[in-house]
Design a protein around this motif. Structure first.
Motif, PDB file in Angstrom:
ATOM      1  N   LEU A 172     -62.005  50.596  66.181  1.00 40.22           N
ATOM      2  CA  LEU A 172     -63.493  50.611  66.091  1.00 40.22           C
ATOM      3  C   LEU A 172     -64.316  49.286  66.279  1.00 40.22           C
ATOM      4  O   LEU A 172     -65.360  48.812  66.723  1.00 40.22           O
ATOM      5  N   ILE A 173     -63.710  48.424  65.165  1.00 42.75           N
ATOM      6  CA  ILE A 173     -64.367  46.933  65.103  1.00 42.75           C
ATOM      7  C   ILE A 173     -64.198  46.012  66.326  1.00 42.75           C
ATOM      8  O   ILE A 173     -65.154  45.588  66.756  1.00 42.75           O
ATOM      9  N   LEU A 174     -62.984  46.316  67.072  1.00 43.15           N
ATOM     10  CA  LEU A 174     -62.774  45.397  68.344  1.00 43.15           C
ATOM     11  C   LEU A 174     -63.741  46.170  69.357  1.00 43.15           C
ATOM     12  O   LEU A 174     -64.455  45.261  70.329  1.00 43.15           O
ATOM     13  N   VAL A 175     -64.049  47.261  69.486  1.00 42.84           N
ATOM     14  CA  VAL A 175     -64.902  47.956  70.381  1.00 42.84           C
ATOM     15  C   VAL A 175     -66.296  47.558  70.082  1.00 42.84           C
ATOM     16  O   VAL A 175     -67.109  47.152  71.098  1.00 42.84           O
ATOM     17  N   GLY A 176     -66.718  47.253  68.789  1.00 42.63           N
ATOM     18  CA  GLY A 176     -68.038  47.018  68.300  1.00 42.63           C
ATOM     19  C   GLY A 176     -67.904  45.459  68.735  1.00 42.63           C
ATOM     20  O   GLY A 176     -69.284  45.350  69.432  1.00 42.63           O
ATOM     21  N   LEU A 177     -67.175  44.467  68.742  1.00 42.36           N
ATOM     22  CA  LEU A 177     -67.281  43.331  69.278  1.00 42.36           C
ATOM     23  C   LEU A 177     -67.355  43.378  70.690  1.00 42.36           C
ATOM     24  O   LEU A 177     -68.201  42.502  71.078  1.00 42.36           O
ATOM     25  N   SER A 178     -67.057  43.999  71.404  1.00 40.78           N
ATOM     26  CA  SER A 178     -66.982  44.411  72.786  1.00 40.78           C
ATOM     27  C   SER A 178     -68.307  44.457  73.249  1.00 40.78           C
ATOM     28  O   SER A 178     -68.979  43.989  74.113  1.00 40.78           O
ATOM     29  N   ALA A 179     -68.959  45.620  72.385  1.00 43.07           N
ATOM     30  CA  ALA A 179     -70.159  46.099  72.897  1.00 43.07           C
ATOM     31  C   ALA A 179     -71.390  44.853  72.465  1.00 43.07           C
ATOM     32  O   ALA A 179     -72.322  44.842  73.298  1.00 43.07           O
ATOM     33  N   CYS A 180     -71.165  44.093  71.244  1.00 40.72           N
ATOM     34  CA  CYS A 180     -72.117  43.095  70.786  1.00 40.72           C
ATOM     35  C   CYS A 180     -71.986  41.925  71.987  1.00 40.72           C
ATOM     36  O   CYS A 180     -73.274  41.550  72.209  1.00 40.72           O
ATOM     37  N   SER A 181     -70.817  41.817  72.366  1.00 38.40           N
ATOM     38  CA  SER A 181     -71.051  40.680  73.578  1.00 38.40           C
ATOM     39  C   SER A 181     -71.506  41.265  74.854  1.00 38.40           C
ATOM     40  O   SER A 181     -72.438  40.362  75.432  1.00 38.40           O
ATOM     41  N   ALA A 182     -71.309  42.500  75.121  1.00 34.79           N
ATOM     42  CA  ALA A 182     -72.281  42.966  76.303  1.00 34.79           C
ATOM     43  C   ALA A 182     -73.717  43.036  76.239  1.00 34.79           C
ATOM     44  O   ALA A 182     -74.481  42.637  76.892  1.00 34.79           O
ATOM     45  N   LEU A 183     -74.076  43.420  74.988  1.00 38.35           N
ATOM     46  CA  LEU A 183     -75.342  43.534  74.396  1.00 38.35           C
ATOM     47  C   LEU A 183     -76.080  41.859  74.642  1.00 38.35           C
ATOM     48  O   LEU A 183     -77.127  41.872  74.975  1.00 38.35           O
ATOM     49  N   SER A 184     -75.219  41.081  73.952  1.00 34.87           N
ATOM     50  CA  SER A 184     -75.783  39.855  73.761  1.00 34.87           C
ATOM     51  C   SER A 184     -76.125  39.188  75.475  1.00 34.87           C
ATOM     52  O   SER A 184     -76.894  38.606  75.551  1.00 34.87           O
ATOM     53  N   MET A 185     -75.199  39.498  75.967  1.00 30.02           N
ATOM     54  CA  MET A 185     -75.347  39.055  77.607  1.00 30.02           C
ATOM     55  C   MET A 185     -76.431  39.505  78.242  1.00 30.02           C
ATOM     56  O   MET A 185     -77.449  38.847  78.814  1.00 30.02           O
ATOM     57  N   ALA A 186     -76.610  41.133  78.058  1.00 30.14           N
ATOM     58  CA  ALA A 186     -77.947  41.727  78.448  1.00 30.14           C
ATOM     59  C   ALA A 186     -79.126  41.279  78.098  1.00 30.14           C
ATOM     60  O   ALA A 186     -80.278  40.915  78.606  1.00 30.14           O
ATOM     61  N   LEU A 187     -79.355  40.697  76.677  1.00 29.65           N
ATOM     62  CA  LEU A 187     -80.486  40.224  76.131  1.00 29.65           C
ATOM     63  C   LEU A 187     -80.875  38.851  76.417  1.00 29.65           C
ATOM     64  O   LEU A 187     -81.954  38.421  76.474  1.00 29.65           O
ATOM     65  N   GLY A 241     -70.534  31.824  78.684  1.00 27.28           N
ATOM     66  CA  GLY A 241     -70.695  31.895  77.205  1.00 27.28           C
ATOM     67  C   GLY A 241     -69.303  32.535  76.665  1.00 27.28           C
ATOM     68  O   GLY A 241     -69.169  33.954  76.996  1.00 27.28           O
ATOM     69  N   SER A 242     -68.706  32.221  75.527  1.00 28.22           N
ATOM     70  CA  SER A 242     -67.706  32.887  75.135  1.00 28.22           C
ATOM     71  C   SER A 242     -68.103  34.121  74.227  1.00 28.22           C
ATOM     72  O   SER A 242     -67.430  34.938  74.213  1.00 28.22           O
ATOM     73  N   ASP A 243     -69.558  33.924  73.831  1.00 28.33           N
ATOM     74  CA  ASP A 243     -69.943  35.225  73.024  1.00 28.33           C
ATOM     75  C   ASP A 243     -70.486  36.156  73.952  1.00 28.33           C
ATOM     76  O   ASP A 243     -70.300  37.495  73.611  1.00 28.33           O
ATOM     77  N   THR A 244     -70.794  35.744  75.163  1.00 24.27           N
ATOM     78  CA  THR A 244     -71.896  36.702  75.968  1.00 24.27           C
ATOM     79  C   THR A 244     -70.682  37.426  76.947  1.00 24.27           C
ATOM     80  O   THR A 244     -71.030  38.361  77.552  1.00 24.27           O
ATOM     81  N   HIS A 245     -69.656  36.736  77.310  1.00 25.83           N
ATOM     82  CA  HIS A 245     -68.520  37.163  78.514  1.00 25.83           C
ATOM     83  C   HIS A 245     -67.291  37.518  77.827  1.00 25.83           C
ATOM     84  O   HIS A 245     -66.148  37.043  78.462  1.00 25.83           O
ATOM     85  N   ALA A 246     -67.252  38.165  76.879  1.00 28.51           N
ATOM     86  CA  ALA A 246     -65.990  38.548  76.033  1.00 28.51           C
ATOM     87  C   ALA A 246     -65.668  39.957  75.836  1.00 28.51           C
ATOM     88  O   ALA A 246     -64.740  40.289  75.359  1.00 28.51           O
ATOM     89  N   ALA A 247     -66.564  40.816  76.605  1.00 29.74           N
ATOM     90  CA  ALA A 247     -66.457  42.200  76.481  1.00 29.74           C
ATOM     91  C   ALA A 247     -64.999  42.780  76.787  1.00 29.74           C
ATOM     92  O   ALA A 247     -64.503  43.700  76.138  1.00 29.74           O
ATOM     93  N   GLY A 248     -64.634  42.294  78.066  1.00 28.75           N
ATOM     94  CA  GLY A 248     -63.117  42.790  78.548  1.00 28.75           C
ATOM     95  C   GLY A 248     -62.055  42.259  77.340  1.00 28.75           C
ATOM     96  O   GLY A 248     -61.326  43.145  77.448  1.00 28.75           O
TER      97      GLY A 248
END
Length: 607
Positions: free
Chosen positions: A167-182, A196-203
Motif C-alpha cells: 500500500l505504501i508503494l502504491v501510495g508513492l506511485s499515486a503521489c508521483s502521478a498527482l505531483s506530475m498532474a499538479l 523529474g524523478s519525483d514526478t515521473h516515478a509512478a511506473g
C-alpha cells in the motif's frame, strides 16, 4: 520467486523500445510513443524489487556489494563506449551537438542528468537543440531509483509487515502521478514534470508494489497458508490474466497512437500506461499464460534483451543521419528511420561484443584483459582498447573546443539584434502612425500596415520580411507558442498604432494549436483587421494536426483570415533549412515572398 516465472518481459521491453525509437525518430508515426518509457520503468521497478526481495527471502541478505557491482557493470561499459565515440563523431559531423557537452557528460556519468537538464532549461520536446545526451534522462531516473530501492526495502521490511508495504508503494506511485498532474501547466514546456524523478516515478513504484505483493502471495502459497479467497483469485487469474494482459497491450498501443504531449498524458495518461504495464506483467509471467507465446517472438525478445544498448545508440545516430541527410527529415522520414535502425543495430552489437558482455563476465579489467583463451579474445581486447583510447583522446579535444551556441542559435541572435535595431529606427513612426480603416476591397499592404508576431522560424525569416515589407513590425522570439498570441495582441493594442491592420501570426511550431485558441485570437484582433496565419514545418507529432486546424479555421473565416502554407513550400526546398530541419537560413526570402504571394492571391480572389 524463480526467475523462470518472468518469461515474456523481454518481449514487452521490445515492444516498448520500438515505440520509443519511432517517437524519437518520427513523432508523426506514433504521437504517444514516449509512453514506452513508462513500460520500461514499470518492468525495471518490478525486476529490481523482485531480485532484492528474492535474496532476502532465501536468507542470503540483500547483498548490497554484489547489487551495486552488478548495476555498475551493467550500466557503465556501454556509456564508456557511447560518450567518447559519439562526441568524436559529432565533432566531424555537426558541432552544434557539442554545445554544453562537458556538463552533460559529467551529469550523465553521475546519474543526475535529468536534474541538470531541468535546471539548465533543456527541453525534451524541443527540436532546436540537438542534444546528444537528451535521451539519457531516462538512465538518470533509473540510477537514482537503484540507489533508493535497497534503502526503502530495508525500512519497509524492518518496520512493517504483510501488505502494508504494498500500500505504501502504491501510495508513492499515486503521489508521483498527482505531483506530475499538479505541476503540469498547459502551454508551458512539460520537461520539468517529464524529467523529474519525483514526478515521473509512478511506473517504478507500481512495479515495485507488484513485486512485493507477488512475494507475499508466493510465500503464502509455498507455506500452504493461502486463504481460500486468495486461492480462488489465483485460479481465476490463471484464466483471465492472459486476456487482461492482451487487452492492456491493445489499450497501450491505442494510447501511443492517440495521446500527445499534453494534458491527457501528464494529467493521468502516464499513470494509466504504468497501470496497464502492471497488468501486462501480471498476465504474462505465470506458467501456462498464452500471452507468453506472443511475447517470446524471437525478434521482440532479441530487441528486449539488448534494449539498453539500442536505447543508448539510437538517438545520437539518428541525429548524425539527420544532419547528413537534412533534405529527408520530413519528406523521407521513413528512410532516415531505416538507416538509423541499421546503424543502431551495428553499434549495439559492437558495444555488446567489445564492452558490455566482457565486463559482465569478467569485470571491468576484462576490457583490456582476455577472459578466455584464444586469439579472438586477444583481438577483441586490442580493438576495444584502441577504440576507447582513440575516441577518448579525440573526444577530450572536442569537449575542450565545443561551441558555446549552436549555429541556429547564433543566427537567431543576429536576427533578433537586427530586428531590435529595426524597431528602434521605426519607433517614432510607430508612435504617431494609426492603422488605416479597412476598406470593402483590400489592396496589397505595405510594411507600415503590417504587424508580425512569431516564433523562432519567423525570427530566422525576419530579415527577409523587413526586406520584402519595409517598415513592418516584427515581434518574434524562440520557443514561443500560440498560447502567448492573445496576450501579445492585447499588449500591442494598448500601444498607439501598435497593432496594424494586417496581423501576421507564425506560432505553430512549438505546440499544438486548437480551434479555440484561433477563435480567441481572431476576437482579440478585431473585425477591422486581417489575420494572416502561417503554418508550420517540423518533424514533431503535433504539426500535421495543427496545420489541419489552421486550414480549417481559415476556411471557416475566408474574409478575415489568410492562410500561408509554409509547410508545402519548404518541403519542396529542404536545402534551404538549417541542420535541425526546422529553421530557414537567416538570408532566406522564401518565407517573406510566400507571405506576399499568398496575400496577393487572396486579394485577387475578391477579398
Amino acid at each position: 520467486m524463480a526467475r523462470r516465472h518472468f518469461v515474456g518481459l523481454d518481449g514487452l521491453k521490445g515492444i516498448a523500445l520500438i515505440a520509443i525509437v519511432l517517437y524519437h525518430c518520427d513523432q508523426r508515426v506514433l504521437h504517444g510513443g514516449f509512453l514506452g518509457v513508462d513500460v520500461f520503468f514499470t518492468i525495471s521497478g518490478f525486476l529490481i524489487f523482485s531480485s532484492l526481495l528474492r535474496r532476502i527471502d532465501a536468507g542470503e541478505g540483500m547483498g548490497l556489494g554484489e547489487y551495486c557491482l552488478k548495476r555498475l557493470r551493467r550500466i557503465y561499459p556501454a556509456l564508456f563506449a557511447l560518450v567518447p565515440i559519439t562526441v568524436t563523431l559529432a565533432w566531424f559531423v555537426n558541432r552544434d551537438m557539442l554545445v554544453g557537452i562537458r556538463d552533460q557528460i559529467i551529469t550523465v556519468l553521475l546519474g543526475c542528468y535529468n536534474w541538470y537538464a531541468i535546471s539548465s532549461g533543456g527541453s525534451y520536446f524541443s527540436q532546436t537543440n540537438p542534444d546528444l545526451c537528451r535521451h539519457l534522462w531516462f538512465m538518470a531516473v533509473l540510477m537514482q531509483f537503484y540507489v533508493v530501492a535497497p534503502l526503502l526495502i530495508t525500512v519497509l521490511r524492518n518496520s512493517i509487515r504483510r501488505w502494508i508495504p504494498v500500500l505504501i508503494l502504491v501510495g508513492l506511485s499515486a503521489c508521483s502521478a498527482l505531483s506530475m498532474a499538479l505541476q503540469y501547466h498547459p502551454g508551458d514546456d512539460p520537461t520539468r514534470v517529464y524529467f523529474g524523478s519525483d514526478t515521473h516515478a509512478a511506473g517504478l513504484w507500481l512495479g515495485a508494489a507488484f513485486a512485493w505483493g507477488l512475494m507475499i502471495w508466493q510465500r503464502d502459497r509455498d507455506r500452504g497458508i493461502m486463504p481460500d479467497a486468495m486461492d480462488r483469485i489465483r485460479r481465476a487469474w490463471g484464466n483471465a490474466g492472459p486476456v487482461a494482459a492482451f487487452v492492456a497491450l491493445l489499450a497501450l498501443i491505442w494510447m501511443m497512437r492517440r495521446v500527445d504531449q499534453g494534458a491527457m498524458a501528464f494529467q493521468g495518461g502516464i499513470f494509466v500506461a504504468s497501470v496497464l504495464s502492471v497488468v501486462m506483467i501480471a498476465g504474462s509471467i505465470p506458467f501456462g499464460s498464452w500471452m507468453q507465446d506472443l511475447l517470446v517472438f524471437k525478434p521482440l525478445v532479441l530487441i528486449g534483451r539488448h534494449s539498453y544498448g539500442i536505447y543508448l545508440w539510437h538517438w545520437p545516430l539518428y541525429l548524425f543521419v539527420r544532419t547528413m541527410l537534412p533534405q529527408w527529415t520530413v519528406v523521407h522520414a521513413g528512410r532516415l528511420l531505416a538507416i538509423t535502425a541499421v546503424c543502431t543495430a551495428i553499434m549495439s552489437i559492437v558495444s555488446w561484443r567489445l564492452f558490455e558482455s566482457p565486463v559482465l563476465r569478467g569485470g571491468f579489467l576484462a576490457l583490456a584483459r582476455p577472459t578466455v583463451a584464444g586469439a579472438a579474445d586477444v583481438m577483441r581486447c586490442c580493438v576495444a582498447v584502441a577504440l576507447l583510447v582513440g575516441s577518448c583522446g579525440m573526444g577530450a579535444y572536442a569537449v575542450a573546443h565545443a561551441p558555446v551556441r549552436t549555429s541556429v542559435e547564433r543566427d537567431l541572435m543576429d536576427a533578433s539584434m537586427a530586428m531590435a535595431q529595426g524597431r528602434e529606427n521605426h519607433a517614432v513612426l510607430n508612435r504617431n502612425k494609426t492603422p488605416a480603416p479597412r476598406k470593402p476591397a483590400h489592396k496589397m499592404p505595405n510594411g507600415t500596415q503590417m504587424t508580425a508576431i512569431g516564433d523562432s522560424v519567423m525570427l530566422a525569416s525576419s530579415k527577409g520580411l523587413q526586406s520584402t515589407f519595409p517598415g513592418i513590425t516584427v515581434d518574434a522570439e524562440t520557443s514561443r507558442s500560440m498560447t502567448k498570441a492573445v496576450g501579445l495582441v492585447n499588449q500591442l493594442k494598448a500601444q498607439p498604432g501598435g497593432l496594424r491592420q494586417w496581423v501576421l501570426v507564425g506560432l505553430a511550431t512549438n505546440s499544438a494549436v486548437t480551434d479555440d485558441q484561433l477563435g480567441d485570437l481572431l476576437d482579440a484582433i478585431g473585425s477591422d483587421h486581417v489575420l494572416v496565419l502561417i503554418n508550420a514545418h517540423a518533424p514533431v507529432s503535433w504539426v500535421s494536426d495543427t496545420n489541419a486546424a489552421l486550414k480549417r479555421f481559415a476556411g471557416a473565416h475566408p474574409n478575415d483570415v489568410v492562410l500561408v502554407d509554409w509547410d508545402t513550400l519548404i518541403s519542396a526546398h529542404p536545402d534551404e533549412l538549417a541542420r535541425d530541419g526546422i529553421h530557414p537560413g537567416v538570408e532566406n526570402t522564401l518565407y517573406s515572398q510566400l507571405v506576399k504571394d499568398t496575400i496577393t492571391n487572396w486579394i485577387k480572389q475578391g477579398h
